[in-house]
Scaffold this motif. Sequence first.
Motif, PDB file in Angstrom:
ATOM      1  N   LEU A 108       0.833  -1.194   0.000  1.00 24.63           N
ATOM      2  CA  LEU A 108       0.000   0.000   0.000  1.00 24.63           C
ATOM      3  C   LEU A 108       0.869   1.246   0.000  1.00 24.63           C
ATOM      4  CD1 LEU A 108      -2.759  -0.893   2.629  1.00 24.63           C
ATOM      5  CD2 LEU A 108      -3.023  -0.794   0.145  1.00 24.63           C
ATOM      6  N   SER A 122      -3.532   4.125  -1.132  1.00 25.40           N
ATOM      7  CA  SER A 122      -3.949   3.442  -2.353  1.00 25.40           C
ATOM      8  C   SER A 122      -4.787   2.233  -1.972  1.00 25.40           C
ATOM      9  CB  SER A 122      -2.723   3.015  -3.163  1.00 25.40           C
ATOM     10  OG  SER A 122      -1.976   2.046  -2.437  1.00 25.40           O
ATOM     11  N   ASN A 123      -5.473   1.654  -2.950  1.00 28.65           N
ATOM     12  CA  ASN A 123      -6.347   0.513  -2.660  1.00 28.65           C
ATOM     13  C   ASN A 123      -5.793  -0.764  -3.292  1.00 28.65           C
ATOM     14  OD1 ASN A 123      -6.740   1.272  -5.256  1.00 28.65           O
ATOM     15  ND2 ASN A 123      -8.974   1.192  -5.213  1.00 28.65           N
ATOM     16  N   SER A 125      -4.830  -4.356  -4.010  1.00 27.09           N
ATOM     17  CA  SER A 125      -5.509  -5.574  -3.576  1.00 27.09           C
ATOM     18  C   SER A 125      -4.556  -6.750  -3.421  1.00 27.09           C
ATOM     19  CB  SER A 125      -6.607  -5.947  -4.579  1.00 27.09           C
ATOM     20  OG  SER A 125      -6.056  -6.141  -5.882  1.00 27.09           O
ATOM     21  N   TRP A 156      -0.478  -1.128  -8.173  1.00 25.08           N
ATOM     22  CA  TRP A 156      -1.360   0.054  -8.190  1.00 25.08           C
ATOM     23  C   TRP A 156      -0.707   1.094  -9.080  1.00 25.08           C
ATOM     24  CZ3 TRP A 156      -0.503   5.156  -6.958  1.00 25.08           C
ATOM     25  CH2 TRP A 156      -1.626   5.968  -6.826  1.00 25.08           C
TER      26      TRP A 156
END
Length: 833
Positions: A108, A122-123, A125, A156
């Motif tokens: 992240l 940030s997302n 995953s 990301w």
Amino acid sequence: MNLMENPLKASTKMCLLLFYSSLLLIIAAVFSTADDATSTFQSIADGQTIVSDGGTFELGFFSPGALKNRYVGIWYKKISVTTIVWVANRDTPLTDSSGVLKVTNPGLLVLLSHNMSTVWSSNTSRTAQNPVARLLDSGNLVVMDGSDVDPENYLWQSFDYPGDTFLPGAKLGRNTVTGFNWHFRSWKSPQDPSHGNYTYQLGPKGYAEKFVREGSVIKFRSGPWTGVHFQFSGTPQLNTSPIYTYSLVSEPDEIYYSYKLHNNSILSRVVLTSDGIVRRYTWIDRTKGWLLQLIAQIDNCDNYALCGVYGACNIEKAPVCSCLKGFKPKYPKEWDLVDWSNGCVRNAPLNCSGDVFKQYSGIKLPSTEQSWHNISMNLKECEMVCAKNCSCTAYTNLDFRDGGSGCLMWYGDLIDIRYFAENGQDIYIRMAASELDHVDDTKINAQYSESNVKKMRIIVTSTVLSTGLLILGLALLYVWKKKRQKDGKVRSNQKEDLELPLFDLSDVVCATSDFSNHNKLGEGGFGSVYKGTLKDGQEIAVKRLSKHSRQGFNELKNEVTHIAKLQHRNLVKLLGCCIQEDEMMLIYEFMPNKSLDFFIFDQRKNTLLDWPKRFEIINGIARGLLYLHQDSRLRVIHRDLKAGNILLDGEFNAKISDFGLARSFGGNETRAKTKKVVGTYGYMSPEYAIDGCYSIKSDVYSFGVMVLEIVNGKRNRGFSHPGHNLNLLGHAWNLYTEGMSIELLDTSVGDSSNQHEVLRSIHVGLLCVQRNPANRPSMPAAVLMLSGESALPQPQKPGFYSERVLDDNNVDPCANEATFSANDVSYSLFEAR
């Protein structure tokens, strides 16, 4: 004891705060593996920056404008003007300079505040063994696994979450499987990067077309992708460029629009500005500034669904909306009141089995939200499929290159159509058979048999005799009318050239109470202007040609020719004209606040214009001029810009008026020379007043004069000062050179002024009134300068630095005639040498 307790606590808290801040910076320095020479990092603190591989972009912390809030953003590294292209924490700014951006072990990217709380993240995953962040030279900030053999297997990337700027290589589109949408969102204001009201995206359904929305309301639609010159149906101005190439990628799992630069050393970007306009800028090294190259929304016809369903907009006509052939207004009374929102309905209903398809050419294809497409079908197959489906209302090619291919079909009503003089497309709309002309003249002639020849001879002979008698009678009538009213006859014949709605004289007389002095708004070189109210309650302004005016039908026709074909929020709207008997009049929308000079030059009324209103008026005039010079169908030079020709609506929005002296250019023409100099002294540029050379830079000069007048509240012509004999331009120049420009500001604005905006306006005004036209900025550059934060070039001494009185005893020796007046009425017939 109590007196000492609070100061001690405050000192203790301050020491702890300084300790933690220092500790945070030390931790950031330990974890950081980057400096200004590398693009890969794990942590950076406020005050540090990361530069992309090729040195094009830079990542770091910034504060926009005069705000103290801190944001993480990406900007161009190589240029002098700070230009932000991406912001991480748009809606969650830091309030101090103790932030840290770091990569955590799961992969992240997080932004931490001074107390180590997460402000933004940030997302990502997926997890990674060795996560690092990297700023690519495309401006894309990515998080990646340093152990991954695939360098583009990003965890990301910022390109998936863009801000207001569309960079080369980024995507505008959607993933058809997951529903993920790549879209852009405007800043709230030029100084506030938080989420604004406007979004720019590819439509969520239907064939590929771009939309600008304000909230959920569609404001602009590009039309579907046509493939021709890599453009969309409704944006023919976005043509092939030597700088960039557009492309539409359509794959099973995603569809997106993108562009790339032919030369990566060129800096070019697309921005959705805070006012909802899509603009393309290209950096020009010579001028050290951004050049406004293109605007997606070019005129009033780009307002979404302006003419309703089955209505079509034509910017070259007045009114701009009309129903497609075979359709009629749904509510005629509303249509007559210029409310086209309910659109049109069919003249004859469809019956499915007997319907035919009518071809319409040169149009922007309607909205594809209710459509279906097939890339392998040809046009004939497309027609056959559409004809068999009673719900299919229209069809055309999917791709218009190389003669056309593919099939695009519409279901339901057709909306947001406009005509283009060039580069429009063909569409085939389902119609009742009764709406088509099935038989042509050649077939009719072929059907005549020999038995009808005699009948035809009799008919022809009778027709010739009747026509001869009619012509003789008309000739006698013509001679009689010519003797009785020669001027009225000429004017009547010239009505057809104006292409405008014609008002009946009796209606205008009634609306203005027979041109009573009570309804008189003002007077100019053309004649008097009256307020009127039509029978339906609409308020109008009537410009009535004076019988003693040296301006006449040519000036009236010139004004109609230009303004009737121009549609912009900062141009006055022409409703029609009246040419009847001895009268020649123009009918405009009514401006309740009259003209700009009515306020700024009046010591009592100028208090109604505080600084925010004045600054918005300056920007409104600039936007209107930008449209005239660059974005309108015609390249128009106004030639008589002055405070008296800037009208103000009920909310003090500026609208440029009086196009009687305007000139238009085609192609790449930007200048011309004339022996007949027309305009208003005090606003005319030196090269025009002295040598008769006019160009778009002549209007820029006039704009600069108006800017300084709006700031100061006094006219350039006739300005007086106890310390010198200079005019307003000279006075402004002296204050600027002495570093006291703020003293130019009208004292009546009180405490409402924004010093930064005032000083910037004065600076731009001085740049616009420089003697050499080449040194003056273009209107696109002036608009950017007014709203920007970058450093401005230094102006040179203005043209017409001091007042030169022109009267009967002191006229230019090359002049044949000159006319000036105390109220700055336009003059003409001033021969240039």
